[in-house]
Design an enzyme around this catalytic site. Structure first.
Site, PDB file in Angstrom:
ATOM      1  N   SER A 165     -17.162  49.961   2.957  1.00  0.00           N
ATOM      2  CA  SER A 165     -15.645  49.426   2.956  1.00  0.00           C
ATOM      3  C   SER A 165     -14.567  50.501   2.629  1.00  0.00           C
ATOM      4  O   SER A 165     -13.581  50.623   3.579  1.00  0.00           O
ATOM      5  CB  SER A 165     -15.611  48.426   1.760  1.00  0.00           C
ATOM      6  OG  SER A 165     -15.852  48.888   0.397  1.00  0.00           O
ATOM      7  N   ALA A 166     -14.866  51.774   2.220  1.00  0.00           N
ATOM      8  CA  ALA A 166     -14.270  52.725   1.982  1.00  0.00           C
ATOM      9  C   ALA A 166     -13.738  53.447   3.486  1.00  0.00           C
ATOM     10  O   ALA A 166     -12.496  53.603   3.806  1.00  0.00           O
ATOM     11  CB  ALA A 166     -14.768  53.715   1.243  1.00  0.00           C
ATOM     12  N   GLY A 207     -20.798  46.974   1.048  1.00  0.00           N
ATOM     13  CA  GLY A 207     -21.152  48.289   0.683  1.00  0.00           C
ATOM     14  C   GLY A 207     -19.953  49.082   0.229  1.00  0.00           C
ATOM     15  O   GLY A 207     -19.057  49.192   1.106  1.00  0.00           O
ATOM     16  N   CYS A 208     -20.029  49.839  -0.820  1.00  0.00           N
ATOM     17  CA  CYS A 208     -18.940  50.490  -1.352  1.00  0.00           C
ATOM     18  C   CYS A 208     -18.212  51.684  -0.316  1.00  0.00           C
ATOM     19  O   CYS A 208     -17.241  51.810   0.012  1.00  0.00           O
ATOM     20  CB  CYS A 208     -18.872  51.073  -2.568  1.00  0.00           C
ATOM     21  SG  CYS A 208     -20.549  52.052  -2.930  1.00  0.00           S
ATOM     22  N   ASN A 209     -19.347  52.278  -0.039  1.00  0.00           N
ATOM     23  CA  ASN A 209     -19.039  53.441   1.056  1.00  0.00           C
ATOM     24  C   ASN A 209     -18.513  52.759   2.350  1.00  0.00           C
ATOM     25  O   ASN A 209     -17.549  53.612   2.996  1.00  0.00           O
ATOM     26  CB  ASN A 209     -20.410  54.465   1.198  1.00  0.00           C
ATOM     27  CG  ASN A 209     -20.712  54.938  -0.193  1.00  0.00           C
ATOM     28  OD1 ASN A 209     -19.750  55.532  -0.731  1.00  0.00           O
ATOM     29  ND2 ASN A 209     -22.084  55.221  -0.215  1.00  0.00           N
TER      30      ASN A 209
END
Length: 347
Positions: free
Chosen positions: A153-154, A149-151
């Site tokens: 991994s951030a 998920g992009c969030n």
């Protein structure tokens, strides 16, 4: 050697970004693109920017159409990837860009997603610190990859070095993210309309309900945390793509700003795509637009006794498609950086 590729969900944002990267990848040849409602239509009717792939027509998303390729990327809604993947040949490298195979806990899946649990695959964030190594080691030779998920991994990349080095507390972690609406896909919902997004910032999934929370906790446990607690609040802002994650954690007694900077620089030394900025600098989403790059800025709030991290990434590139292709490169024994861009687009 060239690997044949099929992309399911090719008419969506994530599918389109996968194809945009693959179009210039020296080791992959896109042969099949599939969709559901848009099957039978030209790919460029839905991805008009992909001129080099204008010869492709969207076929129906079925096992028969996807099987027979060396690599299959699934850019499908949660609950759909698992159905397809369970029927794919074992020798095919399958990369799920949805959520169906990210979580190792059936209980977490039931609590945050619901429906059938399809099991966890090898997690596709190569740079993530785990134990004494990196997640990269787990990807070598695997045939099943769960893109992140992009969030998630951030936040994970921003904080994992502090957990691994024992510099921050695992409880009372707070993350507030500014995110672009493309992360939600091509959903025709009121909150994603231009008239709702432009000139406004809107929080959503407030109060511990966002589905990326158990993914973040899972990643921090791999970095060394026992029972991490994360208060996570995303904010929809008027930019088409991008994530700016401000994540904070309590510092352990006596930890200095110099120790923090050194720990993060050591954790990501030599990484081509995750880069720590010099002390006193913080990134912007504009700096990573169109690149497989995550930039991290660090600060110590001495009065509050907290570490402040600011991480910027392009949610469609490094947050999804780039992570998927980077992980596939590793799994297949290709150069990890093959086909991936480190330079952003400006202005």
């Amino acid at each position: 050697m060239t690997f044949s590729v099929a992309v399911a969900g090719a008419s969506g944002y994530a599918g389109g970004e996968i194809l945009r990267i693959l179009a210039d990848h020296p080791g992959f040849e896109v042969r099949t693109v599939t969709a559901h409602q848009n099957a039978g239509q030209p790919l460029v009717a839905h991805q008009p920017h992909l001129r080099s792939l204008r010869h492709l027509t969207l076929s129906d998303t079925s096992v028969d159409n996807l099987a027979g390729h060396d690599v299959v990327f699934l850019a499908l809604p949660h609950g759909k990837s698992g159905e397809i993947a369970s029927q794919m040949p074992e020798g095919t490298l399958v990369v799920d860009c949805g959520a169906d195979h990210r979580l190792e806990s059936p209980e977490s899946w039931a609590a945050f997603y619901g429906g059938e649990y399809f099991g966890a695959w090898t997690y596709g964030v190569p740079e993530l610190p785990i134990g004494d190594g990196k997640q990269r080691d787990q990807l070598v030779g695997t045939k099943r990859i769960a893109a992140p998920g992009c969030n998630a991994s951030a936040v994970s990349l921003a904080l994992a070095p502090g957990i691994a080095a024992g510099l921050i507390e695992e409880e009372d972690i707070v993350a507030v993210l500014a995110v672009g609406p493309s992360g939600a896909g091509k959903n025709l919902k009121t909150m994603y309309l231009a008239s709702e997004v432009l000139g406004s910032a809107s929080p959503y999934a407030v109060g511990g309900t966002h589905r990326h929370i158990p993914e973040i906790q899972q990643n921090l446990r791999k970095a060394g945390a026992a029972h991490p607690t994360v208060s996570f609040t995303p904010m929809l802002v008027p930019m088409s793509r991008g994530v700016l994650a401000t994540s904070t954690a309590r510092l352990k007694p006596g930890v200095t700003a110099e120790q923090v900077q050194d720990a993060w620089e050591t954790a990501y030394a030599g990484e081509p795509f995750v880069q720590v900025l010099p002390a006193g600098s913080v990134p912007r989403t504009a700096d990573v637009l169109g690149a497989n790059t995550a930039l991290i800025g660090l600060a110590v709030d001495a009065e509050a006794g907290r570490l402040v991290t600011v991480l910027a990434l392009d949610n469609l590139y490094k947050g999804t498609a780039g992570a998927a292709i980077q992980s596939a490169n590793i799994a297949l024994g290709l150069e990890e950086t093959a086909g991936l861009n480190v330079n952003g687009v400006a202005p």
